[in-house]
Scaffold this active site. Structure first.
Site, PDB file in Angstrom:
ATOM      1  CB  ALA A 113      -0.890  -0.005   1.234  1.00 52.84           C
TER       2      ALA A 113
ATOM      3  CE1 TYR B  58      14.960  -5.649  24.624  1.00 61.36           C
ATOM      4  CE2 TYR B  58      16.312  -3.734  24.164  1.00 61.36           C
ATOM      5  CZ  TYR B  58      15.262  -4.323  24.837  1.00 61.36           C
ATOM      6  OH  TYR B  58      14.518  -3.589  25.704  1.00 61.36           O
TER       7      TYR B  58
ATOM      8  CG  HIS C 136       8.428 -21.149  50.300  1.00 58.09           C
ATOM      9  ND1 HIS C 136       9.595 -20.450  50.109  1.00 58.09           N
ATOM     10  CD2 HIS C 136       8.769 -22.357  50.836  1.00 58.09           C
ATOM     11  CE1 HIS C 136      10.620 -21.198  50.521  1.00 58.09           C
ATOM     12  NE2 HIS C 136      10.146 -22.357  50.957  1.00 58.09           N
TER      13      HIS C 136
ATOM     14  N   GLY D  94      27.374  -6.038  17.766  1.00 61.19           N
ATOM     15  CA  GLY D  94      26.331  -5.366  18.545  1.00 61.19           C
ATOM     16  C   GLY D  94      25.876  -6.231  19.706  1.00 61.19           C
TER      17      GLY D  94
ATOM     18  CG  ASP E 214       9.152  -1.668  15.771  1.00 61.38           C
ATOM     19  OD1 ASP E 214       8.680  -1.680  16.925  1.00 61.38           O
ATOM     20  OD2 ASP E 214       9.863  -2.589  15.318  1.00 61.38           O
TER      21      ASP E 214
HETATM   22  P1  NAI Z   1      20.178  -2.689  20.119  1.00 63.06           P
HETATM   23  O1  NAI Z   1      19.950  -1.220  19.980  1.00 63.06           O
HETATM   24  O2  NAI Z   1      19.543  -3.428  21.236  1.00 63.06           O
HETATM   25  O3  NAI Z   1      21.755  -2.951  20.221  1.00 63.06           O
HETATM   26  C1  NAI Z   1      22.666  -2.548  19.232  1.00 63.06           C
HETATM   27  C2  NAI Z   1      24.065  -2.512  19.820  1.00 63.06           C
HETATM   28  O4  NAI Z   1      25.003  -2.410  18.750  1.00 63.06           O
HETATM   29  C3  NAI Z   1      24.319  -1.312  20.725  1.00 63.06           C
HETATM   30  O5  NAI Z   1      24.769  -1.769  21.977  1.00 63.06           O
HETATM   31  C4  NAI Z   1      25.399  -0.524  19.981  1.00 63.06           C
HETATM   32  O6  NAI Z   1      26.324   0.114  20.852  1.00 63.06           O
HETATM   33  C5  NAI Z   1      26.087  -1.604  19.156  1.00 63.06           C
HETATM   34  N1  NAI Z   1      26.778  -1.146  17.923  1.00 63.06           N
HETATM   35  C6  NAI Z   1      26.318  -0.247  17.018  1.00 63.06           C
HETATM   36  N2  NAI Z   1      27.208  -0.135  15.975  1.00 63.06           N
HETATM   37  C7  NAI Z   1      28.232  -1.001  16.228  1.00 63.06           C
HETATM   38  C8  NAI Z   1      29.426  -1.367  15.546  1.00 63.06           C
HETATM   39  N3  NAI Z   1      29.746  -0.844  14.346  1.00 63.06           N
HETATM   40  N4  NAI Z   1      30.261  -2.277  16.112  1.00 63.06           N
HETATM   41  C9  NAI Z   1      29.942  -2.839  17.320  1.00 63.06           C
HETATM   42  N5  NAI Z   1      28.819  -2.523  18.006  1.00 63.06           N
HETATM   43  C10 NAI Z   1      27.963  -1.629  17.471  1.00 63.06           C
HETATM   44  O7  NAI Z   1      19.778  -3.294  18.682  1.00 63.06           O
HETATM   45  P2  NAI Z   1      19.398  -4.772  18.217  1.00 63.06           P
HETATM   46  O8  NAI Z   1      20.000  -5.791  19.115  1.00 63.06           O
HETATM   47  O9  NAI Z   1      19.725  -4.812  16.778  1.00 63.06           O
HETATM   48  O10 NAI Z   1      17.829  -4.826  18.414  1.00 63.06           O
HETATM   49  C11 NAI Z   1      16.983  -3.898  17.710  1.00 63.06           C
HETATM   50  C12 NAI Z   1      15.697  -3.679  18.458  1.00 63.06           C
HETATM   51  O11 NAI Z   1      14.893  -4.834  18.363  1.00 63.06           O
HETATM   52  C13 NAI Z   1      15.874  -3.426  19.935  1.00 63.06           C
HETATM   53  O12 NAI Z   1      16.064  -2.069  20.219  1.00 63.06           O
HETATM   54  C14 NAI Z   1      14.583  -3.926  20.506  1.00 63.06           C
HETATM   55  O13 NAI Z   1      13.691  -2.856  20.547  1.00 63.06           O
HETATM   56  C15 NAI Z   1      14.100  -4.963  19.509  1.00 63.06           C
HETATM   57  N6  NAI Z   1      14.225  -6.307  20.076  1.00 63.06           N
HETATM   58  C16 NAI Z   1      13.554  -6.633  21.216  1.00 63.06           C
HETATM   59  C17 NAI Z   1      13.677  -7.877  21.777  1.00 63.06           C
HETATM   60  C18 NAI Z   1      12.939  -8.186  23.026  1.00 63.06           C
HETATM   61  O14 NAI Z   1      12.018  -7.474  23.381  1.00 63.06           O
HETATM   62  N7  NAI Z   1      13.312  -9.221  23.771  1.00 63.06           N
HETATM   63  C19 NAI Z   1      14.514  -8.915  21.159  1.00 63.06           C
HETATM   64  C20 NAI Z   1      15.172  -8.472  19.973  1.00 63.06           C
HETATM   65  C21 NAI Z   1      15.016  -7.223  19.467  1.00 63.06           C
END
Ligand code: NAI
Length: 464
Positions: free
Chosen positions: A116, A184, A440, A181, A308
């Protein structure tokens, strides 16, 4: 084959059938609206098909596999059948996506498969396999989600470089996995593959992994990850990569690392391109999200954005909540997406879950805080599960002792956190938690004892 341009109309068109969009469509239909739901890929979005559900399925199997392998009476050469694991995971996904389709059908929502694009503030154009459609609407809900961020030179089209989507579909366990990275995705999937037999290295640019979470909790997860054999490198940024002798070599600002597969998980970005928002009065925020008010309405009257694409945190349950708010608003009810407790959960080992405000966030708002903490090492149920690390930490308003925030780092933290979100939303006193009888033995007893620390003294913890 495209057969001309069909003109149709609906009260509401929802674009995107992920957890935000599919919930909004069902709610709208339940409230008497004529709803069409447009999806270009699979119903269920990233969450059901390529995210939350498949990753939690793999985490479940990896945990069990690791536990069985650690039993001395079991043959240590046990191997995982990656193909069978994929088949089972796909079964789980298919059950859930067909369940969503059935719910939409039973509620009278028409699902249109296609892409869409808004052509003005009251009309959008859909390209389906069979036809090109123009759809007039009174209201529209945009729930187009997000996509993974790419590192220049390490795009997902390159051999050996994968995103979380491909990492969830591997039909062979890689010998070596490099994760870029330590957020999460990196820590959840890195732990899965380490438990399934890969040698995993996590490269994190900042000075600690899981930087959005409580620092002490992230240390507990790091310690456990290292015990499992994972290598965690902090303060190194992945900058470039090349293929060498069939392996991917990644260079950082300090060193270089090679692996069979490189998972790039450095964040996600909202999907706002090619949906025609420039044909409307929709504005974006500095971060590139669609700007909305508290009812999720955009700056273009009658067009709503949820999930998102509408801002952080990028979590499925936040999208579902916003879907309900947008649907109720469209149906004429008063509903706002303001909330005091938005849980976030990391399904690592152990899990980390938090809700409400941290001490720092409270301080920034001028609230003086008092905290209570109870260690898992003193919790009977944790011990029966062979867990000694982790804790429950509660944050309360010092003045009136109401609960304002919590972090749980323990097995089942994802379940325990809901008691605390409910407490925050209901303005509960810490004493209410301390005086509520908890079963418990259970992990949740640590909530009661952390609360006792604020109002008096916990029974199972002594002062140093
Ligand atoms: P994230 O934002 O959690 O982590 C990305 C990490 O990559 C950061 O710590 C950052 O410092 C690091 N980084 C960035 N560039 C880099 C580089 N060139 N070299 C090394 N490190 C680097 O992002 P992620 O893990 O990709 O997840 C994306 C989103 O997906 C999250 O923000 C979350 O909202 C969602 N998610 C939620 C989950 C849950 O609720 N359990 C599970 C998976 C994802």
């Amino acid at each position: 084959m495209v057969v001309g341009n069909i003109k149709e109309s609906a009260d509401v068109v929802v674009v995107g059938a992920g957890p935000g969009g599919y919930v909004a469509a069902i709610k709208l239909a339940q409230m008497g609206k004529d709803v069409k739901l447009v999806e270009e890929n699979k119903v269920g979005g990233v969450c059901l098909n390529d995210g939350c559900i498949p990753s939690k399925s793999l985490i479940h199997v990896a945990d069990n596999f690791k536990e069985i392998k650690e039993l001395e009476s079991i043959d240590q050469d046990l191997e995982i059948d990656a193909g069978a694991l994929q088949n089972w995971k796909e079964e789980v996904v298919n059950k859930l996506t067909s369940g969503v389709k059935m719910l939409e059908n039973r509620n009278g929502v028409e699902i249109i498969e296609g892409r869409a694009k808004l052509t003005n503030e009251k009309e959008l154009h859909i390209n389906t396999e069979e036809a090109s459609k123009t759809l007039k609407f009174n209201e529209c809900v945009l729930a187009t989600g997000s996509k993974p961020v790419e590192i220049p030179g390490m795009e997902f089209s390159k051999e050996g470089i994968i995103s979380s989507k491909e990492a969830l579909k591997l039909d062979e366990i890689p010998d070596e996995l490099l994760v870029i990275g330590g957020g999460y995705i990196g820590m959840e999937l890195g732990t899965v593959y380490q438990k399934l037999g890969s040698d995993v290295t996590v490269l994190e640019a900042s000075d600690r992994i899981l930087s959005v979470m409580n620092e002490e909790a992230s240390k507990v997860v790091k310690k456990r990850a290292e015990e499992l054999g994972m290598k965690i490198v902090t303060g190194e940024k992945a900058e470039s990569s090349e293929l060498k002798d069939g392996k991917r070599v990644v260079k950082t600002n300090f060193s270089s690392y090679s692996a069979d597969k490189v998972l790039v998980s450095v964040g996600r970005t909202p999907r706002t391109e090619n949906i025609g928002i420039e044909k409307t009065g929709i504005e974006k925020t500095e971060g590139g999200f669609i700007r909305t008010d508290e009812t999720m309405e955009t700056t273009s009257e009658g067009i709503y954005a949820i999930g998102d694409v509408a801002g952080h945190p990028m979590l499925a349950h936040k999208a579902m909540h916003e879907g309900r708010v947008a649907a109720k608003t469209i149906a004429g009810e008063t509903s706002f997406a303001t909330r005091q407790a938005m849980p976030s959960v990391l399904y690592t080992d152990p899990e980390i879950a938090s809700t409400g405000m941290s001490e720092r966030e409270a301080e920034e708002k001028g609230i003086e805080t008092v905290t209570g903490k109870f260690p898992m090492g003193a919790n009977g149920r944790a011990m029966t599960m062979d867990y000694k690390e982790g804790f429950v930490k509660l944050v309360a308003d010092k003045e009136n002792k109401t609960l304002i925030g919590a972090t749980v780092c323990s097995p089942e933290a994802s379940e325990i956190i809901s008691e605390l979100s409910l407490g925050i939303e209901m303005g509960c006193l810490v004493e209410d938690l301390a005086m509520t009888v908890h079963p418990h033995p259970s992990i949740s007893e640590a909530v009661m004892e952390a609360a006792e620390e604020i109002v008096g003294e916990p029974v199972h913890k002594y002062k140093h």
